[in-house]
Design a protein around this motif. Structure first.
Motif, short mmCIF file in Angstrom:
data_model
loop_
_atom_site.label_atom_id
_atom_site.label_comp_id
_atom_site.label_asym_id
_atom_site.label_seq_id
_atom_site.Cartn_x
_atom_site.Cartn_y
_atom_site.Cartn_z
N LEU A 191 0.73 -1.22 -0.07
CA LEU A 191 -0.01 0.08 -0.05
C LEU A 191 0.92 1.35 0.06
CD1 LEU A 191 -3.12 -0.65 2.22
CD2 LEU A 191 -3.14 -0.15 -0.25
N GLY A 192 1.92 1.38 0.77
CA GLY A 192 2.91 2.39 0.92
C GLY A 192 3.34 2.95 -0.43
N ALA A 193 3.96 1.76 -1.17
CA ALA A 193 4.37 1.90 -2.64
C ALA A 193 3.36 2.48 -3.32
CB ALA A 193 4.99 0.56 -3.11
N LEU A 194 2.07 1.74 -3.30
CA LEU A 194 1.10 2.39 -4.43
C LEU A 194 0.73 3.77 -4.01
CD1 LEU A 194 -0.92 -0.88 -4.95
CD2 LEU A 194 0.55 0.38 -6.49
N GLN A 195 0.37 4.03 -2.75
CA GLN A 195 0.12 5.52 -2.30
C GLN A 195 1.13 6.56 -2.99
OE1 GLN A 195 -0.53 5.44 1.77
NE2 GLN A 195 -2.70 5.22 1.49
N LEU A 196 2.42 6.34 -2.80
CA LEU A 196 3.40 7.24 -3.35
C LEU A 196 3.48 7.13 -4.81
CD1 LEU A 196 6.05 8.77 -2.01
CD2 LEU A 196 7.17 6.84 -2.54
N LEU A 197 3.33 6.08 -5.70
CA LEU A 197 3.07 6.22 -6.88
C LEU A 197 2.04 6.95 -7.54
CD1 LEU A 197 4.45 2.51 -7.60
CD2 LEU A 197 5.45 4.86 -8.24
N ARG A 198 0.65 7.22 -6.52
CA ARG A 198 -0.26 7.75 -7.15
C ARG A 198 -0.05 9.41 -7.27
NH1 ARG A 198 -3.93 4.28 -8.86
NH2 ARG A 198 -4.25 2.58 -7.41
N THR A 199 0.87 9.63 -6.72
CA THR A 199 1.37 11.37 -6.98
C THR A 199 2.59 11.49 -7.40
OG1 THR A 199 2.00 11.18 -4.65
CG2 THR A 199 -0.18 12.07 -5.10
N GLY A 211 16.46 1.75 -9.97
CA GLY A 211 15.38 1.28 -10.72
C GLY A 211 14.35 2.55 -10.59
N ILE A 212 13.46 2.75 -11.55
CA ILE A 212 12.42 3.50 -11.76
C ILE A 212 11.04 2.96 -11.78
CG2 ILE A 212 11.58 5.41 -13.38
CD1 ILE A 212 14.32 6.16 -12.57
N PHE A 213 10.19 3.57 -10.86
CA PHE A 213 9.07 3.01 -10.84
C PHE A 213 7.70 3.99 -11.19
CE2 PHE A 213 9.75 -1.28 -8.91
CZ PHE A 213 10.84 -1.12 -8.42
N TYR A 214 6.78 3.60 -11.86
CA TYR A 214 5.80 4.67 -12.07
C TYR A 214 4.50 3.97 -12.45
CZ TYR A 214 7.62 3.91 -16.87
OH TYR A 214 8.06 3.56 -17.88
N LEU A 215 3.38 4.56 -12.31
CA LEU A 215 2.20 3.77 -12.86
C LEU A 215 1.76 4.59 -14.27
CD1 LEU A 215 -0.26 4.42 -9.57
CD2 LEU A 215 1.20 2.28 -10.18
N ILE A 216 0.98 3.56 -15.09
CA ILE A 216 0.81 3.82 -16.50
C ILE A 216 -0.79 3.51 -16.57
CG2 ILE A 216 2.92 3.80 -17.47
CD1 ILE A 216 1.96 1.03 -18.63
N TRP A 260 9.55 -2.86 -2.05
CA TRP A 260 9.82 -2.65 -3.64
C TRP A 260 10.27 -3.95 -4.27
CZ3 TRP A 260 7.93 1.53 -6.06
CH2 TRP A 260 7.42 2.64 -4.84
N ALA A 261 11.33 -4.72 -3.37
CA ALA A 261 11.87 -5.90 -3.86
C ALA A 261 10.60 -6.87 -4.14
CB ALA A 261 12.76 -6.48 -2.44
N ASP A 262 9.62 -7.07 -3.27
CA ASP A 262 8.66 -7.88 -3.40
C ASP A 262 7.73 -7.75 -4.61
OD1 ASP A 262 9.14 -9.06 -1.03
OD2 ASP A 262 7.58 -8.03 0.15
#
Ligand SMILES: Cc1cc2nc3c(=O)[nH]c(=O)nc-3n(C[C@H](O)[C@H](O)[C@H](O)COP(=O)(O)OP(=O)(O)OC[C@H]3O[C@@H](n4cnc5c(N)ncnc54)[C@H](O)[C@@H]3O)c2cc1C
Length: 392
Positions: A191-199, A211-216, A260-262
């Motif tokens: 949840l923490g990762a997803l919340q961060l990626l929403r913004t 590593g770069i992470f983002y939502l599409i 993030w590893a998970d």
């Protein structure tokens, strides 16, 4: 107008090819696109980030459909793993507005805008050459056709580029990028990762890479607000398993904060690929009657998030040149003057970012906001990147 009624052949019907076709149609040319793949290109590729002003311009000019879903965010967050622990430490945050797109939706939107062209699918171009009359010949299994302009939008291994730069070869950077996407539900427990990626889009630094992470947008039949989680992880692969998914999972497990590893190690991936990272720059982007667009003209390291951006800007430049030059040849010479140096600039920018963020990574654990801002400025050394818009 130079292009009205002129005949334009486009080799390759992916991002650069469809965008160039739209440019030609809008400038009044009769356009034919040759694509060697016989299926829809919809499912190909993963996330593509573009600058918000470019997205707005492409929608405003009709290259992209305003209804194409995107997942814009305005902030970049830098994380690293706390040494000896599995938790994450946020060490910097920068304003960095980006418009992440789903590759398939982007292609589909450009392909619709290019529907005024004649499209040959499943028809590889076998060779291109001069027709002896100032024009160009395109040869396929179906025969030969003559054009006033031939656009090589046939990717990094471009056959069209061989006419302009026969001896050019890509230079390997010596490291690779692993790219993956997974449905957001597959990482719902993070949840923490997803919340961060929403913004925000997130960079995770580790020794020897990042590593770069983002939502599409999810694409397919999904609603416009449904998302995929996309990542790109840069590191040097072991010699005995150069493209194994095992290595990136090991890297994530070894160096990433647990959550993030998970995502990388255990997530159920919708897609995963590994590419060697290379540099490639054609010494000239056009020489009438030939023009190179997108990766055919040059490949910049993906740290710049600029390969598709360049292909789209190539098309806008081509349209403008065709509209305002007295002849097709004059338009191509203008294109070459504008796009050749931009390709070189992006390749150099990619090298700088690669050196700083993979080849000579800093001690991420010692970084803070001030040192990240200063390090970004030093890396850019006066050149610009939309990803780092506010570091100067
Ligand atoms: C990890 C990674 C992340 C990236 N992220 C971003 C990003 O965030 N933002 C961004 O702007 N860019 C990004 N890029 C770069 C971007 O994906 C590419 O630059 C872009 O997709 C290139 O498009 P293209 O149309 O030039 O080439 P391609 O997509 O390679 O298309 C070439 C087409 O030509 C066709 N073709 C080839 N030869 C022939 C022939 N002889 N006859 C007929 N057809 C032919 C092929 O089938 C293909 O469809 C990334 C790249 C990577 C590897």
């Amino acid at each position: 107008m130079a292009a009205t009624g002129s005949r334009m052949g486009v080799v390759g019907g992916s991002i650069a090819g469809c965008a160039a076709a739209v440019a030609g149609i809008r400038a009044g040319a009769e356009v034919t696109v040759y694509e060697r793949s016989d299926g829809e290109l919809r499912g190909r590729g993963l996330g593509i980030v573009i600058p918000p002003p470019l997205h707005r311009r492409l929608v405003g000019t009709g290259y992209l459909d305003a209804a194409m879903p995107t997942a814009p965010v305005a902030t970049r967050v830098w994380l690293t793993r706390v040494p000896g622990e599995r938790s994450a430490r946020e060490f910097a945050r920068q304003p960095s507005a980006v418009t992440p797109c789903n590759w398939g939706l982007l292609w589909q939107s450009l392909r619709s805008a290019a529907s005024g062209a004649r499209h040959h699918r499943g028809l590889p171009v076998l060779s291109v050459g001069h027709d002896g009359d100032g024009g160009a010949l395109v040869r396929t299994a179906g025969g030969e056709e003559s054009y006033d302009i031939v656009v090589g939008a046939d990717g990094h291994g471009s056959l069209t580029r061989r006419v302009l730069a026969p001896d050019l070869r890509a230079s390997p950077a010596g490291y690779a990028v692993w790219r993956g996407t997974l449905p957001v539900d597959a990482s719902a427990e993070h949840l923490g990762a997803l919340q961060l990626l929403r913004t925000s889009w997130v960079t995770i630094g580790f020794p020897g890479g990042h590593g770069i992470f983002y939502l599409i947008p999810r694409g397919g039949d999904a609603g416009p607000d449904e998302r995929l989680l996309a990542y790109a992880i840069y590191a040097t692969p072991p010699e005995d398993a150069p493209d194994g998914a095992g290595h990136v999972r090991w890297l994530a497990d070894e160096h990433f904060p647990q959550e993030w590893a998970d995502i990388v190690a255990r997530g159920e991936h919708a897609a995963m690929t590994c590419h060697p990272v290379v540099d490639l720059h054609a010494p000239v982007a056009a020489d009438p009657p030939f023009l190179l667009a997108g990766d055919a003209a040059g490949v910049t390291r993906p740290h710049t998030a600029s390969g598709a951006v360049k292909a789209l800007q190539d098309a806008l430049c081509l349209e403008e040149a065709l509209r305002t030059s007295p002849t097709p040849a004059g338009a191509l010479r203008r294109y070459a003057r504008e796009r050749t140096p931009e390709g070189a600039r992006l390749v150099e920018l990619g090298r700088r970012l690669g050196r700083a963020q993979v080849e000579l990574t800093p001690d991420w654990a010692a970084m803070d906001q001030g040192s990240v801002d200063a390090w970004c400025r030093a890396t850019l050394a006066g050149t610009s990147s939309y990803l780092y818009a506010d570091t100067d």
